[in-house]
Design an enzyme around this catalytic site. Structure first.
Site, short mmCIF file in Angstrom:
data_model
loop_
_atom_site.label_atom_id
_atom_site.label_comp_id
_atom_site.label_asym_id
_atom_site.label_seq_id
_atom_site.Cartn_x
_atom_site.Cartn_y
_atom_site.Cartn_z
CE LYS A 65 19.43 -22.98 -76.04
NZ LYS A 65 19.22 -22.71 -77.46
CG ASN A 66 20.36 -19.05 -77.39
OD1 ASN A 66 20.59 -20.25 -77.62
ND2 ASN A 66 19.14 -18.59 -77.17
CB CYS A 163 12.73 -25.72 -80.04
SG CYS A 163 13.61 -26.01 -78.51
NE ARG A 168 13.71 -22.18 -84.72
CZ ARG A 168 14.48 -22.43 -83.68
NH1 ARG A 168 14.36 -23.56 -83.02
NH2 ARG A 168 15.39 -21.55 -83.28
CG ASP A 353 14.05 -17.78 -76.11
OD1 ASP A 353 13.81 -18.80 -76.74
OD2 ASP A 353 14.67 -16.81 -76.61
NE ARG A 461 18.43 -28.47 -78.09
CZ ARG A 461 17.60 -27.58 -78.65
NH1 ARG A 461 16.33 -27.85 -78.77
NH2 ARG A 461 18.07 -26.44 -79.10
#
Ligand code: EPZ
Length: 481
Positions: A65-66, A163, A168, A353, A461
């Site tokens: 995803k990242n 999230c 952030r 994570d 997600r």
């Protein structure tokens, strides 16, 4: 250009074509579960899990995803179309695809699963109201700044989502963009950017090796006039993969010792053809699920190098693994699990994570484990649900002093002390965020009895087809799609 030009996941024909026997058996079981789900009246955002059964079998992970989401943004920089392979079917990818489509990028799915073609030939300014509709859905839109300034001379970025794991901020991003010559105006619903004198190479030192800010600098510097030196850069494997993509596009980027990256701006870039690096966060999540449920899971598509730090901890806790050419097998070899002390950190440290899924396994270890969370200021909210299920976890909101620690203490860090082993029992729990949510699934799979997990959509997600994967691994649950 509108969203109709974006072929949606549901319409994509190749997904149906490439179904293995295992997958079709799982689909059959899914149907049964769906029927049962209809009987108990679940919504598609809920699952009932009958825990206490080891997860066993093989699943595949696709692109990270990242990385995939950032690679899609990079396609905006090319003069010609790009092809990204191994793209996961997750909602963060669809959010980015929607935003790219709004800006005139034509997106089509290829003949093989997970292959996306992104054609930026007709990039155009999008309507602010349409962009606003994406507000709060993801953090990736902030990375559109540099590419849109290069392509269109202006950019509007909606309020960000992602999230809820503490404040952030985006100050590193905005400071870096100003260094390149961007003029930023804060609006009630987002930020508006222009570059009246063009974007010029800059000397930038990040206060912290932020993943997003490093990507921001890379995506802006490659087409900026002159040289950029970035110090204290993030060097996560997904960043290195993004650099590989940009190099394929014609960029000149060198990674130097001590977190320094040099970028020589070039006047234009072409499209790329690239296979996204595997999702190491998803891999670690399934590994932790295997350990917590006393199971045995082969995670296909995973490579050792990017997982080394995780693998060391997995072994110290008492898990076992075998590295194969096509993936890694993770299992609980029997006997007691052991407690560990971990500090989350930037790469090559232990990823933030990874901590949430691992915490569930640590509730089953004999003794006291400590996790120092140094990356985010509020990433232990998910432990409330585990305590409700019988875990002994105490969160220290100001962190804990520990003379033996390796990672420099950060101002806002917290710590969690987990004392085990504690049997977990089923409960009704609500998913709070992506990784915390997956750890709730693991807890429900580990617990004796029935759990109802709600707000499942968040997990989509970042975890592709996780319901099907639970079927493949023999989990006992009821779900109605
Ligand atoms: C990326 O977030 C990932 N998200 C995160 O994954 C991951 O946890 C994180 O990197 C660290 O590896 C994506 O790639 C989409 P950061 P990012 O900038 O880029 C502070 C997941 O579950 N900071 O490295 O947003 C920040 O508050 C997610 O997949 C500033 O202060 O992370 C944090 O404390 C969650 N100002 C630290 O730096 C800024 O301008 C690290 O954030 C930017 C960051």
């Amino acid at each position: 250009m509108n969203e109709a030009q974006l072929e949606t996941e549901a319409e994509a024909p190749e997904e149906a074509a490439a179904v293995s026997t295992e997958e079709s058996e799982a689909a059959g079981r899914k149907l049964d579960a769906q029927k049962a789900g209809a009987r108990v009246g679940l919504t598609s955002d809920e699952i009932i899990i009958n825990g206490g059964r080891p997860l066993k079998g093989r699943i595949e992970v696709r692109g990270a995803k990242n990385l995939a989401t950032k690679a899609m943004v990079a396609a905006l920089l090319g003069k010609t179309p790009s092809v990204l392979r191994n793209v996961p079917n997750i909602s963060d990818v669809r959010v980015v695809a929607g935003l790219l489509a709004l800006h005139g990028v034509l997106i089509t799915r290829g003949e093989q699963g997970g292959e996306w073609r992104l054609d930026p030939s007709n990039v155009e300014v999008a309507h602010q109201a349409d962009i606003d509709a994406h507000a709060g859905s993801s953090r990736i839109p902030i990375l559109f700044c540099g590419p849109l300034l290069h392509r269109l001379g202006e950019a509007f970025i909606p309020d960000l989502g992602g999230c809820r794991i503490g404040d952030r901020p985006i100050d590193f991003h905005l400071d870096a963009l100003r260094n390149f010559g961007a003029v930023i105006e804060k609006l009630p619903s987002g930020i508006s950017l222009t570059a009246p004198d063009g974007l010029k190479g800059a000397n930038i030192e990040l206060p912290y090796p932020s993943v997003g800010a490093t990507e921001q600098v890379l995506l802006t510097a490659v087409l900026a006039e002159g040289q950029t030196e970035l110090r204290n850069a993030a060097i996560e494997p997904e960043i290195v993969d993004l650099i590989c993509i940009l190099q394929k596009m014609g960029a000149i980027i060198s990674m130097e010792p001590n977190r320094v990256i040099f970028i020589e701006g070039v006047p234009e870039l072409r499209g790329y053809d690239h296979r996204a690096i595997f999702d190491r966060n998803e891999a670690a999540s399934w590994a932790a699920a295997a350990l917590a449920t006393k199971g045995d899971v082969f995670v296909g598509g995973v490579e050792q190098e990017e997982m080394m730090t995780f693998l060391n901890v997995f072994r110290k806790v008492g898990g076992d693994f075998d590295v194969h050419d096509d993936g890694i097998r993770f299992w609980h070899p029997g006997g007691a699990l052991k407690p560990v002390t971990i500090e989350t950190d930037v790469h090559p440290g232990f990823m933030t994570d990874w901590q949430q899924p691992l915490v569930v396994a640590l509730t089953q270890a004999e003794g006291q484990s400590t996790i120092h969370e140094t990356v985010y200021e509020n990433r232990f909210g998910f432990t409330d649900a585990l305590v409700k299920m019988g875990a002994d976890i105490v969160v220290y909101k100001e962190g804990l002093h520990d003379a033996t620690r390796r990672v420099k203490r950060r101002e806002f860090e917290q710590a969690a002390v987990i004392t085990g082993p504690t049997p977990l029992h089923g409960a009704d729990i609500e998913v709070p965020d992506l990784r915390g949510g997956f750890s709730h699934l693991i807890a429900a799979l580990t617990a004796e009895g029935q759990s109802k997990v709600t707000n499942l959509g968040i997990i989509s997600r970042g975890y592709e087809n996780f319901i099907e994967k639970l079927h493949l691994l023999g989990a006992d649950f009821v779900y109605e799609s």
